[in-house]
Design a protein around this motif. Structure first.
Motif, PDB file in Angstrom:
ATOM      1  N   UNK A  43      -1.289  22.685  19.379  1.00  0.00           N
ATOM      2  CA  UNK A  43      -2.052  22.563  20.615  1.00  0.00           C
ATOM      3  C   UNK A  43      -1.212  23.103  21.765  1.00  0.00           C
ATOM      4  N   UNK A  44      -1.844  23.884  22.645  1.00  0.00           N
ATOM      5  CA  UNK A  44      -1.149  24.335  23.845  1.00  0.00           C
ATOM      6  C   UNK A  44      -0.896  23.134  24.751  1.00  0.00           C
ATOM      7  N   UNK A  45       0.177  23.197  25.543  1.00  0.00           N
ATOM      8  CA  UNK A  45       0.509  22.085  26.430  1.00  0.00           C
ATOM      9  C   UNK A  45      -0.631  21.784  27.385  1.00  0.00           C
ATOM     10  N   UNK A  46      -1.327  22.834  27.856  1.00  0.00           N
ATOM     11  CA  UNK A  46      -2.443  22.607  28.766  1.00  0.00           C
ATOM     12  C   UNK A  46      -3.550  21.801  28.092  1.00  0.00           C
ATOM     13  N   UNK A  47      -3.757  22.035  26.801  1.00  0.00           N
ATOM     14  CA  UNK A  47      -4.791  21.298  26.070  1.00  0.00           C
ATOM     15  C   UNK A  47      -4.363  19.852  25.846  1.00  0.00           C
ATOM     16  N   UNK A  48      -3.069  19.641  25.573  1.00  0.00           N
ATOM     17  CA  UNK A  48      -2.573  18.267  25.429  1.00  0.00           C
ATOM     18  C   UNK A  48      -2.756  17.511  26.744  1.00  0.00           C
ATOM     19  N   UNK A  49      -2.386  18.157  27.851  1.00  0.00           N
ATOM     20  CA  UNK A  49      -2.552  17.509  29.155  1.00  0.00           C
ATOM     21  C   UNK A  49      -4.016  17.177  29.414  1.00  0.00           C
TER      22      UNK A  49
ATOM     23  N   UNK B  80       0.840  -1.183   0.000  1.00  0.00           N
ATOM     24  CA  UNK B  80       0.000   0.000   0.000  1.00  0.00           C
ATOM     25  C   UNK B  80       0.882   1.242   0.000  1.00  0.00           C
ATOM     26  N   UNK B  81       0.497   2.233  -0.773  1.00  0.00           N
ATOM     27  CA  UNK B  81       1.288   3.447  -0.890  1.00  0.00           C
ATOM     28  C   UNK B  81       0.509   4.615  -0.301  1.00  0.00           C
ATOM     29  N   UNK B  82       1.245   5.648   0.088  1.00  0.00           N
ATOM     30  CA  UNK B  82       0.619   6.818   0.683  1.00  0.00           C
ATOM     31  C   UNK B  82       0.001   7.698  -0.399  1.00  0.00           C
ATOM     32  N   UNK B  83      -1.276   8.011  -0.230  1.00  0.00           N
ATOM     33  CA  UNK B  83      -1.957   8.937  -1.146  1.00  0.00           C
ATOM     34  C   UNK B  83      -1.754  10.378  -0.684  1.00  0.00           C
ATOM     35  N   UNK B  84      -1.815  10.587   0.610  1.00  0.00           N
ATOM     36  CA  UNK B  84      -1.574  11.892   1.226  1.00  0.00           C
ATOM     37  C   UNK B  84      -0.736  11.652   2.467  1.00  0.00           C
ATOM     38  N   UNK B  85       0.266  12.495   2.729  1.00  0.00           N
ATOM     39  CA  UNK B  85       1.004  12.340   3.971  1.00  0.00           C
ATOM     40  C   UNK B  85       1.463  13.694   4.490  1.00  0.00           C
ATOM     41  N   UNK B  86       1.897  13.707   5.743  1.00  0.00           N
ATOM     42  CA  UNK B  86       2.371  14.929   6.376  1.00  0.00           C
ATOM     43  C   UNK B  86       3.266  14.557   7.542  1.00  0.00           C
ATOM     44  N   UNK B  87       4.197  15.441   7.888  1.00  0.00           N
ATOM     45  CA  UNK B  87       5.039  15.272   9.068  1.00  0.00           C
ATOM     46  C   UNK B  87       4.452  16.140  10.179  1.00  0.00           C
ATOM     47  N   UNK B  88       4.264  15.525  11.356  1.00  0.00           N
ATOM     48  CA  UNK B  88       3.658  16.216  12.492  1.00  0.00           C
ATOM     49  C   UNK B  88       4.665  16.237  13.643  1.00  0.00           C
ATOM     50  N   UNK B  89       4.952  17.427  14.157  1.00  0.00           N
ATOM     51  CA  UNK B  89       5.933  17.585  15.226  1.00  0.00           C
ATOM     52  C   UNK B  89       5.249  17.639  16.581  1.00  0.00           C
ATOM     53  N   UNK B  90       6.061  17.520  17.630  1.00  0.00           N
ATOM     54  CA  UNK B  90       5.540  17.551  19.003  1.00  0.00           C
ATOM     55  C   UNK B  90       4.756  18.840  19.236  1.00  0.00           C
ATOM     56  N   UNK B  91       3.666  18.724  19.986  1.00  0.00           N
ATOM     57  CA  UNK B  91       2.836  19.880  20.279  1.00  0.00           C
ATOM     58  C   UNK B  91       1.798  20.168  19.219  1.00  0.00           C
ATOM     59  N   UNK B  92       1.621  19.219  18.298  1.00  0.00           N
ATOM     60  CA  UNK B  92       0.626  19.412  17.245  1.00  0.00           C
ATOM     61  C   UNK B  92      -0.327  18.229  17.179  1.00  0.00           C
ATOM     62  N   UNK B  93      -1.506  18.505  16.647  1.00  0.00           N
ATOM     63  CA  UNK B  93      -2.561  17.504  16.496  1.00  0.00           C
ATOM     64  C   UNK B  93      -2.875  17.349  15.013  1.00  0.00           C
ATOM     65  N   UNK B  94      -2.997  16.108  14.565  1.00  0.00           N
ATOM     66  CA  UNK B  94      -3.373  15.835  13.173  1.00  0.00           C
ATOM     67  C   UNK B  94      -4.733  15.152  13.166  1.00  0.00           C
TER      68      UNK B  94
END
Length: 341
Positions: free
Chosen positions: A251-257, A225-239
């Motif tokens: 996302x703010x750290x308080x929201x992640x918590x 299976x191959x990727x049709x859409x992809x993205x790199x997501x770093x710490x502190x972010x929501x996908x």
């Protein structure tokens, strides 16, 4: 071996030589990496040939005398593949990049002797469990969650069939760690992340980074299976996986918590509508809660023990003028308490 088998064996040797050269030419693209892992996982013969050609590559780089001792057919295949891909590079360029293919070849040999485990774990409603995976990675499973870990030489694969899990991944850059949910894939890059399967699949990265992708089912069932859409997501972010793509937001750290508060035994809310809060409580308790229409949008703030529906309802009754009644089937009905008099 008959003639068709001879031709097939020769093809595998050519393919192995080409992969050795390509790996040493520089980092593989995402699609090439998937193609290589799929090719390597097709059969033991593929892995043997790749390991043999990788050893030849290493010996060729350690000096002409040792190169002459290498298997002549395999060495010829590697040199021919190198010439096709890099026709103007000198032999020293070929020799200088041998170490990477050797490392991959040793990985193939190491994994060939590894016993791979399958592991299925499921939590009930209101339960949470920390699970150690075969490679030392861990996952904290939330309520009503099921995972199936199926490790192979090509990848550390975990299927999240339902629910929510927070993964802390053991670092091994040569052995990809991937979480699959339906037609979606989350690949770790030395990281920790939470995946929630619900109306939409969500990924919160709490450490490092991950690659998220929507996978396309190939026409050929034998193809990877191959990727049709992809993205790199770093710490502190929501996908968030959506029909039209992948939405990535900070996302703010308080929201992640707050979103991960279930790991410490509580559910935290900061102004969510009562209808959303009740849906969240329903994940942890089998008690059915029915809301009157005029209170569905009521804002809820506070922290409540996971699954303690009685305490939650008591807080509504004490603080925001909500009344409750329980019917004969055990469902709890919430409505606005009528004014006195």
């Amino acid at each position: 071996m008959n003639e068709p088998d001879d031709r097939q064996g020769a093809t595998i040797k050519d393919e192995a030589a080409a992969w050795v050269v390509k790996l040493n030419a520089g980092p593989l693209s995402g699609d090439d990496a998937y193609d290589f892992e799929h090719w390597l996982h097709l059969s033991d013969e593929h892995r043997r040939e790749f390991a043999a050609h990788a050893r030849v590559w290493q010996r060729a780089g350690s000096g002409a005398e040792r190169a002459r001792d290498a298997e002549p057919i395999a060495l010829g295949g590697v040199i021919a593949a190198w010439a096709r891909i890099h026709p103007v590079r000198a032999w020293c360029g070929f020799a200088a990049t041998c170490a990477l293919a050797l490392a991959v070849g040793l990985l193939v040999e190491r994994n060939a002797s590894t016993t791979f485990e399958s592991l299925a774990v499921e939590t009930g409603i209101g339960q949470s469990e920390r699970v150690e995976l075969p490679d030392g990675s861990t996952v904290q499973l939330n309520t009503d969650t099921r995972i199936v870990a199926d490790y192979s030489r090509a990848e550390r694969a975990v299927r999240l069939e339902k629910g929510e899990g927070h993964f802390v991944v053991a670092d091994d850059g040569s052995w990809p760690f991937r979480v699959y949910t339906a037609d979606q894939m989350i690949e770790a890059v030395g990281t920790a992340f939470r995946v929630l399967v619900g109306e939409q699949t969500e990924v919160i990265v709490t450490e490092g980074r991950v690659r998220v992708a929507v996978l396309e089912t190939p026409v050929d069932p034998q193809a990877g299976r191959v990727a049709r859409i992809d993205a790199i997501v770093h710490a502190g972010r929501n996908a968030v996986f959506r029909r039209d793509g992948i939405l990535v937001e900070p996302l703010a750290m308080a929201e992640i918590d707050r979103r991960l508060s279930w790991q410490t035994g509580g559910l935290s809310f900061d102004g969510e509508p009562l209808a959303s809060v009740v849906r969240e409580f329903a994940r942890y308790n089998a008690t059915r809660i029915v809301l009157a229409d005029d209170i569905r949008g009521l804002k809820v703030l506070g922290w409540f023990p996971v699954g303690d529906t009685a305490r939650f309802i008591q807080a509504l009754e004490d603080n925001v003028g909500i009344a409750s009644r329980t019917d004969a089937e055990g469902s709890v009905h919430l409505y606005r308490e009528p004014p006195l008099g």
